[in-house]
Design a protein around this motif. Structure first.
Motif, mmCIF file in Angstrom:
data_model
loop_
_atom_site.group_PDB
_atom_site.id
_atom_site.type_symbol
_atom_site.label_atom_id
_atom_site.label_comp_id
_atom_site.label_asym_id
_atom_site.label_seq_id
_atom_site.Cartn_x
_atom_site.Cartn_y
_atom_site.Cartn_z
ATOM 1 N N LEU A 143 8.628 3.500 1.388
ATOM 2 C CA LEU A 143 8.917 4.529 2.392
ATOM 3 C C LEU A 143 8.019 4.372 3.611
ATOM 4 O O LEU A 143 8.474 4.503 4.757
ATOM 5 C CB LEU A 143 8.743 5.918 1.784
ATOM 6 N N ALA A 144 6.748 4.075 3.379
ATOM 7 C CA ALA A 144 5.809 3.938 4.493
ATOM 8 C C ALA A 144 6.163 2.743 5.371
ATOM 9 O O ALA A 144 6.097 2.819 6.602
ATOM 10 C CB ALA A 144 4.387 3.805 3.956
ATOM 11 N N THR B 28 5.464 0.019 -4.787
ATOM 12 C CA THR B 28 5.562 1.441 -5.096
ATOM 13 C C THR B 28 6.570 2.115 -4.174
ATOM 14 O O THR B 28 6.850 1.638 -3.059
ATOM 15 C CB THR B 28 4.204 2.146 -4.936
ATOM 16 N N VAL C 115 13.959 5.488 -5.121
ATOM 17 C CA VAL C 115 13.675 5.913 -3.753
ATOM 18 C C VAL C 115 14.734 5.426 -2.762
ATOM 19 O O VAL C 115 14.766 5.896 -1.615
ATOM 20 C CB VAL C 115 12.273 5.422 -3.322
ATOM 21 N N ASP D 1 6.126 4.879 -2.584
ATOM 22 C CA ASP D 1 5.429 5.330 -1.367
ATOM 23 C C ASP D 1 5.266 4.189 -0.375
ATOM 24 O O ASP D 1 5.409 4.378 0.840
ATOM 25 C CB ASP D 1 4.063 5.913 -1.730
ATOM 26 N N ALA D 2 4.947 2.986 -0.875
ATOM 27 C CA ALA D 2 4.777 1.846 0.017
ATOM 28 C C ALA D 2 6.084 1.478 0.699
ATOM 29 O O ALA D 2 6.106 1.143 1.891
ATOM 30 C CB ALA D 2 4.225 0.654 -0.759
ATOM 31 N N GLU E 222 16.652 7.673 -0.337
ATOM 32 C CA GLU E 222 15.906 8.211 0.801
ATOM 33 C C GLU E 222 15.873 7.242 1.977
ATOM 34 O O GLU E 222 15.260 7.531 3.011
ATOM 35 C CB GLU E 222 14.475 8.540 0.370
#
Length: 425
Positions: A199-200, A194, A251, A196-197, A254
């Motif tokens: 980026l984290a 994902t 993503v 979010d994963a 970013e």
């Protein structure tokens, strides 16, 4: 101090020239030679990677230390005429995996010694993978523990740098792949990483590097390993679906200065490989797919030798490899399930290609040498090429490959790598 050739890979898609790079993950001399031959006419550097289980300070399953591997690659490059300044050596899954049966501190100490040996031998692309648990720990660690241990490895690598004029190493972080060696089970539908994963993972590693005083190394983190939804098992391949990876690709802006690294891209179609690069997966790992092509060609030549010289060998290459595999069940028994007949077929023909672990064995090397010596420079009849190495028939007819055993062996491996070169240019 010189700049690493992959330092600006995140900008390649916006300029003329290569848009990505294949990563050849193999220690087999024929694969390395074929990779050099295939890459030489292109505009690409050649990225060759060794894994922690394959090459380490204790020898790994190849019996080679990092310096041994460096010497092997350099020797082949000199013989083939491949320029040294176009070679990049990388270390894959560098971490405690070879020693995960030990307590974590002991395993990490060994991993730090290993990565330092890689750096001193001139490996300049380093994948930090500390995701696996050691003795008494969960099978997979959480992101914070993984990042903290990755930073510790990076510190060991930085401390081992030889200094100018060698470029400092670039780093790859993250792991969304099976353990080194391949998937343990037949893959089904894969969950794409994902956004979010992704980026984290980067943020947690950023904080761990800063906390360890590794700001310079942090600026050289150029890639993140993610799962774009590709994998292969013993019999099946999961093809890349751009729609499934759309959110992940979106993503990437970013993550300035970074690209995605895709593992297990073996057996993907040319179109899928091109789509992966287009979507930001600029580093394409391939290994078993190349040794599978090696095995296919050797078995074809083995059949041809049996037809041409039926009484010249006491035992065929195929029969020799069966003996070697049975003598070394550790290469395959945890991966190949089923009946005795099913396991026998998998030992030789699985897409996971765990027979690659057997090629360095002395019996195997001797049998391959006997086969190639027997065929020598003798022209092989077109009809036998068609029967046993049929994929080469168009090139044979066009005159772009000669009917010579060694040439056809190398060409078969080159053909498996060509789609990766085409996709990244």
């Amino acid at each position: 101090m010189t700049t690493h050739p992959l330092a600006d890979i995140a900008t390649w898609a916006q300029r003329q020239g290569p848009r990505g790079i294949p990563s050849v993950c193999s220690a087999h001399p024929f694969v390395l030679e074929a990779a050099m031959r295939a890459t030489l006419p292109s505009a690409l550097p050649l990225l060759i990677e060794a894994t922690c289980n394959q090459v380490n300070q204790e020898g790994g399953y190849t019996g080679m230390t990092p310096q041994d591997f460096r010497d092997l690659v350099d020797g082949i490059a000199e013989r083939v005429g491949f320029p040294q300044d176009r070679l990049i050596l990388g270390g894959d899954h560098l971490g405690p995996n070879p020693w995960k049966a030990l307590p974590s501190e002991q395993a990490m100490q060994n991993a730090c010694v290993m990565i330092a040996a890689y750096v001193r031998a001139g490996f300049t692309k380093l994948h930090l993978d500390c995701s696996m648990g050691c003795a008494g720990e969960p099978v997979a660690l959480d992101d914070q523990q993984t990042a903290d241990r990755a930073a510790r490895l990076a510190a060991a690598a930085e401390a081992a740098l030889p200094g100018a004029p060698a470029p400092p190493p670039v780093y790859i972080i993250g792991t969304e792949v099976p353990i080194p060696g391949g998937a343990m089970e037949e893959p089904g539908k894969l969950a794409v990483t994902t956004a979010d994963a992704a980026l984290a993972t980067v943020e947690i590693h950023r904080k761990a590097f800063v906390a360890a005083g590794l700001d310079s190394a942090l600026r050289r983190v150029i890639g993140l390993v993610v799962q774009p939804g590709v994998e292969f098992g013993n019999h099946n391949v999961i093809d890349y679906d751009p729609n499934a990876a759309r959110a992940l690709s979106a993503v990437l802006p970013e993550l300035p200065g970074m690209v995605f690294e895709a593992h297990s891209t073996d057996y993907q179609t040319p179109g899928a490989l091109a789509a992966l690069v287009r979507d930001g997966f600029a580093i394409l790992k391939v290994g078993p797919g190349l040794t599978f092509a090696l095995r296919e060609a050797l078995y074809g030549l083995d059949q041809i030798a049996t037809e041409l010289f039926p009484n010249e060998r006491p035992i065929s290459l195929r029969a020799t490899m069966e003996r070697v595999l049975l003598d070394h069940p550790e290469f395959w028994q945890d991966y190949y399930k089923g009946t005795a007949d099913q396991q026998r077929l998998l030992r030789h023909f699985s897409l996971s290609d765990r027979i690659r672990y057997a090629w360095p064995m002395s019996q195997a090397e001797t049998s391959v040498s006997l086969l190639l010596d027997l065929l020598g420079e003798k022209p092989i009849p077109d009809s036998l090429v068609s029967q046993y190495l049929g994929r080469l028939t168009p090139q044979l007819r066009a005159g772009t490959v000669g009917p010579n055993a060694k040439v056809m062996l190398l060409t078969s491996i080159e053909n498996a790598l060509e789609p990766y070169i085409a996709a990244t240019q």
